[in-house]
Design a protein around this motif. Sequence first.
Motif, PDB file in Angstrom:
ATOM      1  N   ARG A   1       0.195  -5.762  11.396  1.00 35.20           N
ATOM      2  CA  ARG A   1       1.452  -5.679  10.620  1.00 35.20           C
ATOM      3  C   ARG A   1       1.533  -4.107  10.269  1.00 35.20           C
ATOM      4  NH1 ARG A   1       4.924  -9.884  11.334  1.00 35.20           N
ATOM      5  NH2 ARG A   1       3.905 -11.938  10.891  1.00 35.20           N
ATOM      6  N   VAL A   2       3.006  -3.513   9.857  1.00 34.13           N
ATOM      7  CA  VAL A   2       3.186  -2.299   8.989  1.00 34.13           C
ATOM      8  C   VAL A   2       2.757  -2.731   7.649  1.00 34.13           C
ATOM      9  CG1 VAL A   2       5.042  -0.758   8.437  1.00 34.13           C
ATOM     10  CG2 VAL A   2       5.011  -1.800  10.626  1.00 34.13           C
ATOM     11  N   THR A   3       1.775  -2.140   7.145  1.00 34.25           N
ATOM     12  CA  THR A   3       1.496  -2.376   5.887  1.00 34.25           C
ATOM     13  C   THR A   3       1.777  -1.172   4.828  1.00 34.25           C
ATOM     14  OG1 THR A   3      -0.947  -2.002   6.228  1.00 34.25           O
ATOM     15  CG2 THR A   3      -0.138  -4.274   6.339  1.00 34.25           C
ATOM     16  N   HIS A   4       2.026  -1.319   3.468  1.00 31.77           N
ATOM     17  CA  HIS A   4       2.398  -0.495   2.669  1.00 31.77           C
ATOM     18  C   HIS A   4       1.036   0.197   2.055  1.00 31.77           C
ATOM     19  CE1 HIS A   4       3.636   1.390  -1.171  1.00 31.77           C
ATOM     20  NE2 HIS A   4       4.808   1.545  -0.578  1.00 31.77           N
ATOM     21  N   ASN A   5       0.067  -0.522   1.574  1.00 32.18           N
ATOM     22  CA  ASN A   5      -1.145  -0.021   1.143  1.00 32.18           C
ATOM     23  C   ASN A   5      -0.901   0.519  -0.226  1.00 32.18           C
ATOM     24  OD1 ASN A   5      -3.053  -0.931   3.204  1.00 32.18           O
ATOM     25  ND2 ASN A   5      -1.666   0.452   4.470  1.00 32.18           N
ATOM     26  N   ASP A   6      -0.022   0.350  -1.094  1.00 33.13           N
ATOM     27  CA  ASP A   6      -0.199   0.781  -2.195  1.00 33.13           C
ATOM     28  C   ASP A   6       1.271  -0.145  -3.064  1.00 33.13           C
ATOM     29  OD1 ASP A   6      -0.639   1.960  -4.534  1.00 33.13           O
ATOM     30  OD2 ASP A   6       0.082   3.960  -4.334  1.00 33.13           O
ATOM     31  N   THR A   7       1.011  -1.290  -2.928  1.00 35.08           N
ATOM     32  CA  THR A   7       1.941  -2.376  -3.550  1.00 35.08           C
ATOM     33  C   THR A   7       1.725  -2.449  -4.974  1.00 35.08           C
ATOM     34  OG1 THR A   7       0.212  -4.053  -2.961  1.00 35.08           O
ATOM     35  CG2 THR A   7       1.859  -3.707  -1.290  1.00 35.08           C
ATOM     36  N   LYS A   8       1.978  -1.446  -5.576  1.00 33.63           N
ATOM     37  CA  LYS A   8       2.121  -1.527  -7.106  1.00 33.63           C
ATOM     38  C   LYS A   8       3.475  -1.619  -7.492  1.00 33.63           C
ATOM     39  CE  LYS A   8       0.826   2.879  -7.795  1.00 33.63           C
ATOM     40  NZ  LYS A   8       0.293   4.038  -7.903  1.00 33.63           N
ATOM     41  N   LEU A   9       3.558  -2.112  -8.854  1.00 35.62           N
ATOM     42  CA  LEU A   9       4.803  -2.520  -9.455  1.00 35.62           C
ATOM     43  C   LEU A   9       5.644  -1.041  -9.311  1.00 35.62           C
ATOM     44  CD1 LEU A   9       7.228  -4.536 -10.949  1.00 35.62           C
ATOM     45  CD2 LEU A   9       5.894  -3.663 -12.964  1.00 35.62           C
ATOM     46  N   ASN A  10       5.037  -0.025  -9.942  1.00 41.31           N
ATOM     47  CA  ASN A  10       5.879   1.278  -9.757  1.00 41.31           C
ATOM     48  C   ASN A  10       6.064   1.851  -8.690  1.00 41.31           C
ATOM     49  OD1 ASN A  10       3.453   2.425  -9.331  1.00 41.31           O
ATOM     50  ND2 ASN A  10       3.410   3.736 -11.289  1.00 41.31           N
ATOM     51  N   ASN A  11       5.766   1.214  -7.428  1.00 44.46           N
ATOM     52  CA  ASN A  11       6.368   1.753  -6.276  1.00 44.46           C
ATOM     53  C   ASN A  11       7.550   0.842  -5.483  1.00 44.46           C
ATOM     54  OD1 ASN A  11       4.834   3.945  -5.985  1.00 44.46           O
ATOM     55  ND2 ASN A  11       3.050   2.694  -5.059  1.00 44.46           N
ATOM     56  N   ILE A  12       8.092   0.086  -6.622  1.00 41.41           N
ATOM     57  CA  ILE A  12       9.473  -0.400  -6.245  1.00 41.41           C
ATOM     58  C   ILE A  12      10.488  -0.082  -7.193  1.00 41.41           C
ATOM     59  CG2 ILE A  12       8.529  -2.570  -5.064  1.00 41.41           C
ATOM     60  CD1 ILE A  12       9.518  -4.039  -7.390  1.00 41.41           C
ATOM     61  N   MET A  13      11.767  -0.123  -6.828  1.00 42.94           N
ATOM     62  CA  MET A  13      12.803   0.513  -7.809  1.00 42.94           C
ATOM     63  C   MET A  13      13.684  -0.721  -7.906  1.00 42.94           C
ATOM     64  SD  MET A  13      13.859   4.314  -6.721  1.00 42.94           S
ATOM     65  CE  MET A  13      14.403   4.347  -8.579  1.00 42.94           C
ATOM     66  N   ILE A  14      13.774  -1.044  -9.370  1.00 41.77           N
ATOM     67  CA  ILE A  14      14.422  -2.266  -9.721  1.00 41.77           C
ATOM     68  C   ILE A  14      15.868  -2.081 -10.121  1.00 41.77           C
ATOM     69  CG2 ILE A  14      14.618  -4.184 -11.341  1.00 41.77           C
ATOM     70  CD1 ILE A  14      11.742  -4.384 -11.435  1.00 41.77           C
ATOM     71  N   ASP A  15      17.154  -2.632  -9.545  1.00 42.51           N
ATOM     72  CA  ASP A  15      18.268  -2.318  -9.847  1.00 42.51           C
ATOM     73  C   ASP A  15      18.740  -2.354 -11.157  1.00 42.51           C
ATOM     74  OD1 ASP A  15      21.219  -2.249  -7.723  1.00 42.51           O
ATOM     75  OD2 ASP A  15      21.220  -2.483 -10.083  1.00 42.51           O
TER      76      ASP A  15
ATOM     77  N   GLU B   1      17.442  -6.854 -10.126  1.00 42.19           N
ATOM     78  CA  GLU B   1      16.569  -7.313  -8.699  1.00 42.19           C
ATOM     79  C   GLU B   1      15.994  -6.114  -8.000  1.00 42.19           C
ATOM     80  OE1 GLU B   1      19.395  -9.464  -6.173  1.00 42.19           O
ATOM     81  OE2 GLU B   1      19.558 -10.877  -7.584  1.00 42.19           O
ATOM     82  N   ALA B   2      14.849  -6.571  -7.317  1.00 46.47           N
ATOM     83  CA  ALA B   2      14.238  -5.496  -6.473  1.00 46.47           C
ATOM     84  C   ALA B   2      15.287  -4.791  -5.480  1.00 46.47           C
ATOM     85  CB  ALA B   2      13.187  -6.149  -5.723  1.00 46.47           C
ATOM     86  N   LEU B   3      15.273  -3.542  -5.431  1.00 45.06           N
ATOM     87  CA  LEU B   3      16.175  -2.848  -4.738  1.00 45.06           C
ATOM     88  C   LEU B   3      15.299  -2.035  -3.461  1.00 45.06           C
ATOM     89  CD1 LEU B   3      19.212  -1.853  -4.549  1.00 45.06           C
ATOM     90  CD2 LEU B   3      18.388   0.393  -5.795  1.00 45.06           C
ATOM     91  N   CYS B   4      14.559  -1.657  -3.589  1.00 49.73           N
ATOM     92  CA  CYS B   4      13.866  -0.520  -2.755  1.00 49.73           C
ATOM     93  C   CYS B   4      12.468  -0.412  -2.885  1.00 49.73           C
ATOM     94  CB  CYS B   4      14.713   0.764  -2.738  1.00 49.73           C
ATOM     95  SG  CYS B   4      13.869   2.003  -1.699  1.00 49.73           S
ATOM     96  N   VAL B   5      11.655  -0.252  -1.666  1.00 45.22           N
ATOM     97  CA  VAL B   5      10.371  -0.012  -1.755  1.00 45.22           C
ATOM     98  C   VAL B   5       9.999   1.450  -1.609  1.00 45.22           C
ATOM     99  CG1 VAL B   5       8.003  -0.405  -0.506  1.00 45.22           C
ATOM    100  CG2 VAL B   5       9.466  -2.310  -0.860  1.00 45.22           C
ATOM    101  N   ILE B   6       9.377   2.270  -2.396  1.00 45.35           N
ATOM    102  CA  ILE B   6       9.211   3.605  -2.131  1.00 45.35           C
ATOM    103  C   ILE B   6       7.823   4.021  -1.884  1.00 45.35           C
ATOM    104  CG2 ILE B   6      11.299   4.221  -3.394  1.00 45.35           C
ATOM    105  CD1 ILE B   6       9.378   4.880  -6.010  1.00 45.35           C
ATOM    106  N   ASP B   7       7.501   5.200  -2.065  1.00 46.80           N
ATOM    107  CA  ASP B   7       5.926   5.842  -2.043  1.00 46.80           C
ATOM    108  C   ASP B   7       5.381   5.192  -0.716  1.00 46.80           C
ATOM    109  OD1 ASP B   7       3.688   6.931  -2.378  1.00 46.80           O
ATOM    110  OD2 ASP B   7       3.335   5.954  -4.341  1.00 46.80           O
ATOM    111  N   LEU B   8       5.726   5.744   0.408  1.00 52.36           N
ATOM    112  CA  LEU B   8       5.604   5.228   1.987  1.00 52.36           C
ATOM    113  C   LEU B   8       4.276   6.124   2.608  1.00 52.36           C
ATOM    114  CD1 LEU B   8       9.107   4.531   3.199  1.00 52.36           C
ATOM    115  CD2 LEU B   8       7.613   3.092   1.945  1.00 52.36           C
ATOM    116  N   ASP B   9       3.558   6.738   1.822  1.00 49.28           N
ATOM    117  CA  ASP B   9       2.645   7.653   2.116  1.00 49.28           C
ATOM    118  C   ASP B   9       1.522   6.917   3.003  1.00 49.28           C
ATOM    119  OD1 ASP B   9       3.711  10.110   1.438  1.00 49.28           O
ATOM    120  OD2 ASP B   9       2.833   9.778  -0.824  1.00 49.28           O
ATOM    121  N   THR B  10       1.236   5.825   2.341  1.00 45.89           N
ATOM    122  CA  THR B  10       0.231   4.903   3.141  1.00 45.89           C
ATOM    123  C   THR B  10       0.583   3.915   4.152  1.00 45.89           C
ATOM    124  OG1 THR B  10       0.049   4.033   0.990  1.00 45.89           O
ATOM    125  CG2 THR B  10      -1.507   5.536   1.135  1.00 45.89           C
TER     126      THR B  10
END
Length: 368
Positions: A216-230, A235-244
Amino acid sequence: GDAQCKKIGEAIGLLAFQGEVVSCERYGNGHINDTFRLVCVDRGAIKPYIIQRINNEVFKDPVSLMKNISGVTSFLREAIIAQAGDPDRETLNIVKARDGKDYCQDSDGNYWRGYLFIEGATTYDKVRNPEDFYQSGRAFGRFLCRLGEYPAGKLTETILNFHNTPVRLQAFKEAVKADVCNRAHLVSKEINFVLDRESEADTAMKLLREGGLPLRVTHNDTKLNNIMIDDQTGEALCVIDLDTIMPGLSIFDFGDAIRFGANTAEEDDPDSSKASLSLELFEIYTKGYMEGCKEVLTAEERTMLPMGAKLMTYECGMRFLTDFLQGDTYFHTSRDNHNLDRARTQFALVADMEKKWVEMKEIINKYQ
Ligand code: ATP
Ligand code: MG
Ligand code: MG
């Protein structure tokens, strides 16, 4: 650091931001890259952006890294448009360089990138309430779902063998054998904890090799502060921090989120007896994750989710213990036995998961 950021003015000129710059300030609490909020004004309209210096100590190949991000974010944009979502807010959007590349380089050789700034949304460093954790499960689930058809094999592995548990185990065994700091005798209990579970280390990677689990395409840093909440909807809006983002296993992204977010102790807690799996948080994340992606997860992936949590925790503890044996050279430490405390906390969590295994399985069954 600031020495590396002197050329930010050059980078701003090379990236295709629209309008006149009115301000540029350090932004956020990231630990890897240098992040700035840049505000421009274009014919009276305010245009906010993110500009980041990519940490090329950690990421040795920023060009391939940006190719990964560019491929994934363009694909996400299409998926979001198809679902009548807002493609400017529900994914990162690269602001290209004026020469058409996805990044630019200043005259010191630093790599820089631009993104549209996502307004009206916030990243949280700590879980304020279980709802936040639920939202992060939804966001990472939806991320996996939207990328379900993306050819994962085309992504470059930006960090080799990042979650290859047997490879990590091999490195651990070598560290025990070499025992360069003469510390192994202090931690025989912990070493045995790892070795007692050796037969399980390859479970997930074996399934991948044999076709039981999909790449799969995995994110590899699935911490809370790597999502933006509207800010408006919560609600969860966006997954950020895509380096990994890398080819990998869904159960590892799920598992690492649980390892980090559903532990009743802090990762650095000196008292490992505080560590346990909160079944409440495990359930709430599972609920969100399943809402986000249960239609794309295979039956085998769903069954293996608890194993993903256990393996990520086991692997992480093993890495801390390896670093302890090697003299604390990889992870930043600020006290004696810091890495050992961290390892003990992870192993206490593994042991607690083993006790709660049936309950974990039941929760997964409830939401699938
Ligand atoms: P980490 O330590 O998690 O690896 P990092 O150094 O890789 O972080 P990012 O997570 O990419 O950096 O960004 C740091 C912070 O900047 C984020 O937590 C978020 O608050 C903010 N941020 C990043 N990108 C955007 C964006 N496009 N819009 C708004 N804010 C953003
Ligand atoms: Mg981050
Ligand atoms: Mg990061």
